[in-house]
Scaffold this active site. Structure first.
Site, mmCIF file in Angstrom:
data_model
loop_
_atom_site.group_PDB
_atom_site.id
_atom_site.type_symbol
_atom_site.label_atom_id
_atom_site.label_comp_id
_atom_site.label_asym_id
_atom_site.label_seq_id
_atom_site.Cartn_x
_atom_site.Cartn_y
_atom_site.Cartn_z
ATOM 1 N N ARG A 66 0.822 -1.219 0.000
ATOM 2 C CA ARG A 66 0.000 0.000 0.000
ATOM 3 C C ARG A 66 0.856 1.270 0.000
ATOM 4 O O ARG A 66 0.442 2.282 -0.561
ATOM 5 C CB ARG A 66 -0.956 -0.009 1.193
ATOM 6 C CG ARG A 66 -2.169 -0.893 0.941
ATOM 7 C CD ARG A 66 -3.101 -0.914 2.110
ATOM 8 N NE ARG A 66 -4.383 -1.495 1.740
ATOM 9 C CZ ARG A 66 -5.259 -1.961 2.609
ATOM 10 N NH1 ARG A 66 -5.002 -1.918 3.904
ATOM 11 N NH2 ARG A 66 -6.401 -2.468 2.200
ATOM 12 N N LYS B 14 -18.126 -17.967 2.595
ATOM 13 C CA LYS B 14 -19.588 -18.019 2.693
ATOM 14 C C LYS B 14 -20.312 -17.456 1.485
ATOM 15 O O LYS B 14 -19.887 -16.461 0.918
ATOM 16 C CB LYS B 14 -20.033 -17.228 3.924
ATOM 17 C CG LYS B 14 -19.575 -17.844 5.223
ATOM 18 C CD LYS B 14 -20.008 -16.947 6.361
ATOM 19 C CE LYS B 14 -19.489 -17.486 7.678
ATOM 20 N NZ LYS B 14 -19.526 -16.465 8.713
ATOM 21 N N GLY C 297 -8.170 -8.871 -0.696
ATOM 22 C CA GLY C 297 -8.336 -9.826 0.407
ATOM 23 C C GLY C 297 -7.429 -11.034 0.295
ATOM 24 O O GLY C 297 -6.260 -10.918 -0.073
ATOM 25 N N GLY D 227 -12.321 -4.892 1.082
ATOM 26 C CA GLY D 227 -13.722 -4.499 1.220
ATOM 27 C C GLY D 227 -14.161 -3.556 0.113
ATOM 28 O O GLY D 227 -15.254 -3.696 -0.446
HETATM 29 N N1 LIG Z 1 -13.923 -25.185 2.039
HETATM 30 C C1 LIG Z 1 -13.767 -24.249 2.965
HETATM 31 N N2 LIG Z 1 -14.219 -24.423 4.212
HETATM 32 C C2 LIG Z 1 -14.059 -23.466 5.148
HETATM 33 N N3 LIG Z 1 -13.455 -22.285 4.924
HETATM 34 C C3 LIG Z 1 -12.981 -22.060 3.689
HETATM 35 C C4 LIG Z 1 -13.111 -23.026 2.655
HETATM 36 N N4 LIG Z 1 -12.557 -22.520 1.547
HETATM 37 C C5 LIG Z 1 -12.080 -21.305 1.862
HETATM 38 N N5 LIG Z 1 -12.329 -21.024 3.142
HETATM 39 C C6 LIG Z 1 -11.909 -19.835 3.882
HETATM 40 O O1 LIG Z 1 -12.455 -18.683 3.325
HETATM 41 C C7 LIG Z 1 -11.710 -17.599 3.849
HETATM 42 C C8 LIG Z 1 -11.774 -16.445 2.907
HETATM 43 O O2 LIG Z 1 -13.093 -16.064 2.780
HETATM 44 P P1 LIG Z 1 -13.516 -14.608 2.347
HETATM 45 O O3 LIG Z 1 -13.202 -13.663 3.438
HETATM 46 O O4 LIG Z 1 -14.923 -14.706 1.893
HETATM 47 O O5 LIG Z 1 -12.584 -14.372 1.108
HETATM 48 P P2 LIG Z 1 -11.807 -13.056 0.682
HETATM 49 O O6 LIG Z 1 -11.046 -12.572 1.873
HETATM 50 O O7 LIG Z 1 -10.928 -13.469 -0.441
HETATM 51 O O8 LIG Z 1 -12.850 -12.091 0.249
HETATM 52 C C9 LIG Z 1 -10.304 -18.112 4.047
HETATM 53 O O9 LIG Z 1 -9.906 -17.857 5.365
HETATM 54 C C10 LIG Z 1 -10.418 -19.598 3.783
HETATM 55 O O10 LIG Z 1 -9.744 -20.399 4.732
HETATM 56 O O1 LIG Z 2 -7.527 -2.643 5.221
HETATM 57 C C1 LIG Z 2 -8.552 -2.106 4.794
HETATM 58 O O2 LIG Z 2 -9.606 -2.797 4.315
HETATM 59 P P1 LIG Z 2 -9.528 -4.323 3.695
HETATM 60 O O3 LIG Z 2 -8.936 -5.224 4.778
HETATM 61 O O4 LIG Z 2 -10.970 -4.672 3.399
HETATM 62 O O5 LIG Z 2 -8.680 -4.273 2.450
HETATM 63 C C2 LIG Z 2 -8.695 -0.626 4.680
HETATM 64 O O6 LIG Z 2 -7.549 0.041 5.171
HETATM 65 C C3 LIG Z 2 -9.949 -0.150 5.379
HETATM 66 O O7 LIG Z 2 -9.837 -0.401 6.754
HETATM 67 P P2 LIG Z 2 -11.166 -0.560 7.638
HETATM 68 O O8 LIG Z 2 -11.866 -1.826 7.178
HETATM 69 O O9 LIG Z 2 -10.671 -0.619 9.067
HETATM 70 O O10 LIG Z 2 -12.042 0.641 7.380
#
Ligand SMILES: Nc1ncnc2c1ncn2[C@@H]1O[C@H](COP(=O)(O)OP(=O)(O)O)[C@@H](O)[C@H]1O
Ligand SMILES: O=C(OP(=O)(O)O)[C@H](O)COP(=O)(O)O
Length: 480
Positions: free
Chosen positions: A115, A276, A432, A455
């Site tokens: 970043r 999810k 993410g 996010g």
């Molecule tokens: N089959 C599964 N069962 C449980 N958790 C899972 C499975 N596949 C992936 N995950 C979990 O999903 C999480 C990510 O989910 P999410 O936050 O929705 O994705 P992102 O951060 O990419 O948007 C990871 O921590 C991963 O371990």
């Molecule tokens: O790390 C951030 O978001 P992200 O983990 O969704 O990429 C941004 O700095 C926003 O932080 P916040 O979710 O505490 O408002």
């Protein structure tokens, strides 16, 4: 889009067939249970709830919204810092909101400076044009002044990347900060202290925004990762500072995440994973309006399987989303989107890195076992489906990639996208955990675009408007 959809049906059948000679005995068992008409390799249209191949296929796309832009997209054509000329910037105090929310270890060392590096082009542009840069960011989610969330550890890296010694203030508003601003030379940079040390920041209190704004002559928002937050330094401040423009990073993120997705080179594939269905509904629904191929992986697939009447053992399932899963499958069919669910999965006897594991067809998950990754046949099928694409967007891991044993599906997708990127395909990683996976595999550099906002990129892909973007000045009047 027959060329994009028909081969995927066929390859799924082929990969099931190859399982009889090359893969696990459980995959063989699955093939043996296939109806005779399926093992012939015929391309079949449509899907049924009992379909053991878990795919939705329609030979031609209908209703693709090629080139169409949504209201949100149109209103996001914003004025950029690149639109400001030298005389707009020389000697001017510019309030730059960046997202310098980087991970720090226990010794306050930066463990990932992505970043910070991403914020540099805008700051350098301002320095080179003789502006006085007042740099602002949050770090973490502090409740009041919290030393471990100070921006001080960022100073050496920022100075190194900018090639100048930057100055750091101990606050983000007040007389001491005003003095430092007054002594800032043209081309100098003053880093303000964590703006979230004031609760007024997240509450977007106008008086606080006004105090921030009073430090500067104009505003640049380059904090894409925080653009989905209507905070004082991302939104409120624009009411007191004109012009308010987008930085280069914000612009680039919008160009890819909005531009490439709204008017993609086709075939356009989306890969959605993660834990999810509930956290990805908006993204899936939005992408169904735009993409030709949708590949699903991660924990959410078991809700789709269960919705189709399959046993999923102790895999992650959202019981209250079964109807929704059925609706999404039907919607894909109606839209002519080729939606693929994995045909085999890696199952575990417990949720742990050292769990016993085996590969089974998705229709044969035994009681007491849980699916934690997509299987080899699915990887092959996904790779084949992606082969013809021109644009791919990926959001969410294919499995529990934090455990090495269940990281293969996610890492395979990362490698495939790197391979496609090398062949000129536009590859966009939506933030993410997917970014973490791409970095782990060491292929981040070759992707077309890696979003700095988890996010924020999700909200953008869902078609939501980002307050930090909406608040900026319009680039040109656009008819809606
Ligand atoms: N089959 C599964 N069962 C449980 N958790 C899972 C499975 N596949 C992936 N995950 C979990 O999903 C999480 C990510 O989910 P999410 O936050 O929705 O994705 P992102 O951060 O990419 O948007 C990871 O921590 C991963 O371990
Ligand atoms: O790390 C951030 O978001 P992200 O983990 O969704 O990429 C941004 O700095 C926003 O932080 P916040 O979710 O505490 O408002």
């Amino acid at each position: 889009m027959a060329s994009a959809t028909a081969p995927t049906t066929f390859s799924l059948l082929k990969s099931a067939a190859s399982a009889s000679t090359s893969s696990s005995s459980s995959a063989r068992a699955s093939l043996l249970r296939l109806p005779a008409s399926r093992s012939s390799g015929a391309v079949r249209l449509g899907f049924s709830a009992a379909d053991p191949l878990f795919s939705v296929h329609v030979a031609s796309r209908i209703g693709a919204i090629k080139g169409k832009v949504t209201r949100g997209v149109v209103s996001m054509a914003k004025k950029s810092v690149g639109d400001l000329s030298g005389s707009d910037l020389k000697g001017k105090k510019v309030f730059v909101r960046a997202d310098l929310n980087v991970p720090l270890d226990d010794n306050q060392n930066i463990t990932d400076d992505t970043r910070i590096r991403a914020a540099i082009p805008t700051i350098k542009h301002l320095i080179q044009n003789g502006a006085k840069v007042i740099l602002s960011s949050h770090l973490g989610r502090p409740k009041g002044v919290t030393p471990k969330f100070s921006l001080a550890p960022l100073v050496p890296r920022l100075s190194e990347l900018l090639g100048i010694n930057i100055v750091k203030a101990d606050d983000c508003i007040g007389p001491e900060v005003e003095k430092l601003v007054a002594s800032l030379p043209e081309g100098g940079v003053l880093l303000l202290e964590n703006v979230r040390f004031y609760k007024e920041e997240e509450k977007n209190e106008p008086e606080f925004a006004k105090k921030l704004a009073s430090l500067a002559d104009l505003y640049v928002n380059d904090a894409f990762g925080t653009a989905h937050r209507a905070h004082a330094s991302t939104e409120g401040v624009t009411k007191f500072l004109k012009p308010s423009v987008a930085g280069f990073l914000l612009q680039k993120e919008l160009d890819y995440l909005v531009g490439a997705v709204s008017t993609p080179k086709r075939p356009f594939a989306a890969i959605v994973g993660g834990s999810k269905v509930s956290s990805k509904i908006g993204v899936i629904e939005s992408l169904l309006e735009k993409c030709d191929i949708l590949l699903l992986g991660g924990g959410m697939i078991f809700t789709f399987y269960k919705a189709q009447g399959l046993s999923v053992g102790s895999s992650l399932v959202e019981e209250d989303k079964l109807d929704l899963a059925t609706t999404l499958l039907a919607k894909a069919k109606a839209k002519g989107v080729s939606l693929l669910l994995p045909s085999d999965v890696v199952i575990a006897d417990k949720f742990a890195p050292d769990a016993n594991s085996k590969i089974v067809p998705a229709s044969a998950i035994p009681d007491g076992w849980m699916g934690l990754d997509i299987g080899p046949d699915s990887i092959k099928t996904f790779n084949e489906a992606l082969e013809t694409t021109k644009t791919v967007i990926w959001n969410g891991p294919m499995g529990v990639f934090e455990f090495d044993k269940f990281a293969i599906g996610t890492e395979s997708v990362a490698k495939k996208l790197a391979d496609l990127s090398g062949k000129g395909v536009t590859t966009i990683i939506g933030g993410g955990d997917s970014v973490a996976a791409v970095e782990k595999v060491g292929v981040a550099e070759v992707m077309s675009h890696i979003s700095t906002g988890g996010g924020a990129s999700l909200e953008l892909l869902e078609g939501k408007e980002l307050p930090g973007v909406i608040a900026l000045d319009e680039a040109i009047p656009v008819a809606v």
